[in-house]
Write an enzyme that holds these catalytic residues in place. Structure first.
Site, mmCIF file in Angstrom:
data_model
loop_
_atom_site.group_PDB
_atom_site.id
_atom_site.type_symbol
_atom_site.label_atom_id
_atom_site.label_comp_id
_atom_site.label_asym_id
_atom_site.label_seq_id
_atom_site.Cartn_x
_atom_site.Cartn_y
_atom_site.Cartn_z
ATOM 1 N N SER A 137 -31.490 62.465 -6.110
ATOM 2 C CA SER A 137 -30.145 62.323 -6.635
ATOM 3 C C SER A 137 -30.070 63.118 -7.937
ATOM 4 O O SER A 137 -30.778 62.811 -8.894
ATOM 5 C CB SER A 137 -29.864 60.836 -6.883
ATOM 6 O OG SER A 137 -28.635 60.657 -7.535
ATOM 7 N N LYS A 165 -24.217 64.374 -7.842
ATOM 8 C CA LYS A 165 -23.247 63.482 -8.474
ATOM 9 C C LYS A 165 -22.020 64.309 -8.824
ATOM 10 O O LYS A 165 -22.145 65.413 -9.393
ATOM 11 C CB LYS A 165 -23.836 62.864 -9.743
ATOM 12 C CG LYS A 165 -24.973 61.882 -9.472
ATOM 13 C CD LYS A 165 -24.440 60.572 -8.908
ATOM 14 C CE LYS A 165 -25.555 59.538 -8.836
ATOM 15 N NZ LYS A 165 -25.049 58.251 -8.296
ATOM 16 N N GLU A 215 -20.452 59.599 -0.964
ATOM 17 C CA GLU A 215 -20.769 58.214 -1.311
ATOM 18 C C GLU A 215 -19.747 57.671 -2.301
ATOM 19 O O GLU A 215 -19.451 58.311 -3.314
ATOM 20 C CB GLU A 215 -22.188 58.199 -1.916
ATOM 21 C CG GLU A 215 -22.752 56.820 -2.211
ATOM 22 C CD GLU A 215 -24.211 56.907 -2.711
ATOM 23 O OE1 GLU A 215 -24.884 57.918 -2.454
ATOM 24 O OE2 GLU A 215 -24.650 55.956 -3.369
ATOM 25 N N ASP A 240 -21.652 52.325 -1.332
ATOM 26 C CA ASP A 240 -22.740 51.839 -2.183
ATOM 27 C C ASP A 240 -22.202 50.603 -2.908
ATOM 28 O O ASP A 240 -22.349 49.463 -2.423
ATOM 29 C CB ASP A 240 -23.152 52.981 -3.135
ATOM 30 C CG ASP A 240 -24.146 52.595 -4.225
ATOM 31 O OD1 ASP A 240 -24.453 51.390 -4.370
ATOM 32 O OD2 ASP A 240 -24.607 53.474 -4.984
ATOM 33 N N LYS A 264 -29.125 49.020 -1.471
ATOM 34 C CA LYS A 264 -30.006 48.831 -2.628
ATOM 35 C C LYS A 264 -30.272 47.337 -2.664
ATOM 36 O O LYS A 264 -29.337 46.546 -2.853
ATOM 37 C CB LYS A 264 -29.297 49.241 -3.930
ATOM 38 C CG LYS A 264 -28.954 50.724 -4.010
ATOM 39 C CD LYS A 264 -28.217 51.031 -5.297
ATOM 40 C CE LYS A 264 -27.854 52.514 -5.365
ATOM 41 N NZ LYS A 264 -26.997 52.821 -6.523
ATOM 42 N N GLY A 292 -31.275 54.124 -4.848
ATOM 43 C CA GLY A 292 -32.171 53.926 -5.983
ATOM 44 C C GLY A 292 -31.396 53.589 -7.234
ATOM 45 O O GLY A 292 -30.185 53.826 -7.325
HETATM 46 O O1 OSB Z 1 -24.938 55.507 -7.422
HETATM 47 O O2 OSB Z 1 -26.758 55.717 -6.399
HETATM 48 C C1 OSB Z 1 -26.158 55.570 -7.460
HETATM 49 C C2 OSB Z 1 -28.613 55.627 -10.392
HETATM 50 C C3 OSB Z 1 -28.047 54.683 -11.216
HETATM 51 C C4 OSB Z 1 -26.874 54.088 -10.836
HETATM 52 C C5 OSB Z 1 -26.273 54.421 -9.627
HETATM 53 C C6 OSB Z 1 -26.843 55.359 -8.772
HETATM 54 C C7 OSB Z 1 -28.011 55.996 -9.194
HETATM 55 C C8 OSB Z 1 -28.676 57.039 -8.435
HETATM 56 C C9 OSB Z 1 -30.151 57.178 -8.732
HETATM 57 O O3 OSB Z 1 -28.114 57.813 -7.692
HETATM 58 C C10 OSB Z 1 -31.014 57.459 -7.587
HETATM 59 C C11 OSB Z 1 -32.464 57.319 -7.964
HETATM 60 O O4 OSB Z 1 -32.907 56.212 -8.347
HETATM 61 O O5 OSB Z 1 -33.175 58.310 -7.843
HETATM 62 MG MG MG Z 2 -24.296 55.622 -5.410
#
Ligand code: OSB
Ligand code: MG
Length: 371
Positions: A137, A165, A215, A240, A264, A292
């Site tokens: 990510s 992102k 997402e 998510d 998650k 994650g």
């Molecule tokens: O939206 O998936 C998400 C990290 C913090 C809060 C939200 C998200 C994320 C990530 C991190 O995308 C993914 C990772 O842990 O590598």
């Molecule tokens: Mg997400």
């Protein structure tokens, strides 16, 4: 049965190698809540609470989670006998919300059960994979070029999915640049709630870039507008933030709010709930993948075990330790093969990695013993 004797809470601080920006905020250092659970037979396990420092992803933070575990969750189990797979339902009955706090304790109880039975966590969960595909990510970057550079590096390292992102003003142009540089990569975008249904035409431009999914484009609690948006997009929507329980997953499926679920375990209250969401999705032919929360190597162990279940068919946000930290708090550190796979520990009882206690002691800024 587990007889829980004591729960120790700690806060450790780990600086990220590179700040991580999502549409609603930036993280440069992780304040991580760790729990150590001790049973009456001398077994002990570590678990991690994934709540962030700020309530910009979910309403929970490390400080609310600490409070919830100390005041309501741990007192219910310390000094009592119970079975690990009943904890989720018991906590759900009269504690609303606080899913990440509950999950830290609930998942620790699963690990204790695995330890007692001399089973790997993946085995206790019913996981079938010996290795899992890994995605990365990538946080919001200052320019399309900066994002392309990071995406190319990730592609060269073997990552099987690259998540970008996005946010208003940093979306179409950024995705287009990465697609032009990596014509064959498995790409997706994550908006973390940054858009509204009025942006539907704008978001439909993403259909041109062959994304695996987009997402959580809309509100963190929404299902209805996502269903409307999905009817206007060719790109599958993955939810998510909106999926906080199996009931929400069922509603998503019934409404058509998307076609993929990011699970998650922290967000949904732990393992029992994660497995139910996995199963419901599987019954409806809907793929899931493991998200994650910038976990340390302890949280990573729990996510890798979950991702070994059969319907986790898409690569998870399960990057190896070196992507986040100078040095992780587990031994060995989590690594990824050159073709983007991570091995699932199946021959060691419990979470499958050792915790580096000296290092954790050095990083600890707060500590509390319950029971
Ligand atoms: O939206 O998936 C998400 C990290 C913090 C809060 C939200 C998200 C994320 C990530 C991190 O995308 C993914 C990772 O842990 O590598
Ligand atoms: Mg997400």
């Amino acid at each position: 049965m587990i007889y829980l004797r004591q729960v120790e809470l700690r806060e450790v601080r780990l600086p990220l190698r590179e700040p991580f920006r999502i549409s609603s905020g930036i993280t440069t250092e992780r304040r991580i809540l760790l729990a150590q659970l001790h049973d009456a037979d001398g077994n002990s396990v570590w678990s991690e609470c994934v709540a962030g420092e700020q309530p910009n992803y979910s309403p929970e933070t490390i400080d609310t989670a600490w409070h919830a575990i100390e005041q309501w969750i741990a007192p219910r189990y310390v000094g009592r006998s119970f079975t690990h797979d009943c904890v989720y339902d018991e906590l759900e009955r009269d504690i609303r919300g606080h899913e990440m706090a509950k999950a830290a304790v609930e998942m620790g109880c699963w690990a204790l059960a695995a330890q007692q039975r001399q089973l790997a966590l993946a085995g206790l969960l019913g996981g079938t994979r010996t290795e899992v595909p890994v995605g990365i990510s990538l946080g919001v970057q200052a320019s399309p070029d900066a994002l392309v550079q990071r995406a190319q590096a990730a592609h060269a390292q073997g990552y099987r999915k690259i998540k970008l992102k996005i946010m208003p003003g940093r979306d179409i142009e950024y995705v287009a640049a990465v697609r032009a540089a990596l014509p064959d990569a498995h790409l997706m975008a994550d908006a973390n709630n940054a858009y509204t249904i009025h942006d539907a035409d704008h978001l439909a431009q993403l259909d041109a870039y062959r994304l695996l999914m987009i997402e959580q484009p809309l509100d963190h609690s929404d299902l209805v507008q996502h269903a409307r948006l999905q009817r206007q997009l060719r790109t599958p929507i993955c939810l998510d933030e909106s999926i906080t329980s199996v009931q929400r997953a069922r509603d998503m499926i019934e409404l058509g709010s998307g076609r993929i679920i990011n699970i998650k375990p922290g967000r949904v209250g732990g393992y029992a709930s994660s497995v139910r969401i996995h199963d419901v999705a599987q019954q409806h032919g809907m793929p899931v993948w493991c998200g994650g929360m910038l976990e340390s190597g302890i949280g990573r162990a729990y996510n890798v075990a979950l991702a070994s279940l059969p319907n986790f068919t898409l690569p998870g946000d399960l990057s190896p330790s070196a992507r986040y930290w100078e040095q992780d708090i587990v031994i060995p550190a989590w690594t990824m093969t050159g073709d983007g796979m991570m091995r699932v520990p199946r021959d060691v009882p419990g979470i499958g990695v050792q915790v580096d206690l000296d290092r954790i002691d050095n990083l600890t800024v707060r500590r509390q013993t319950l029971g």
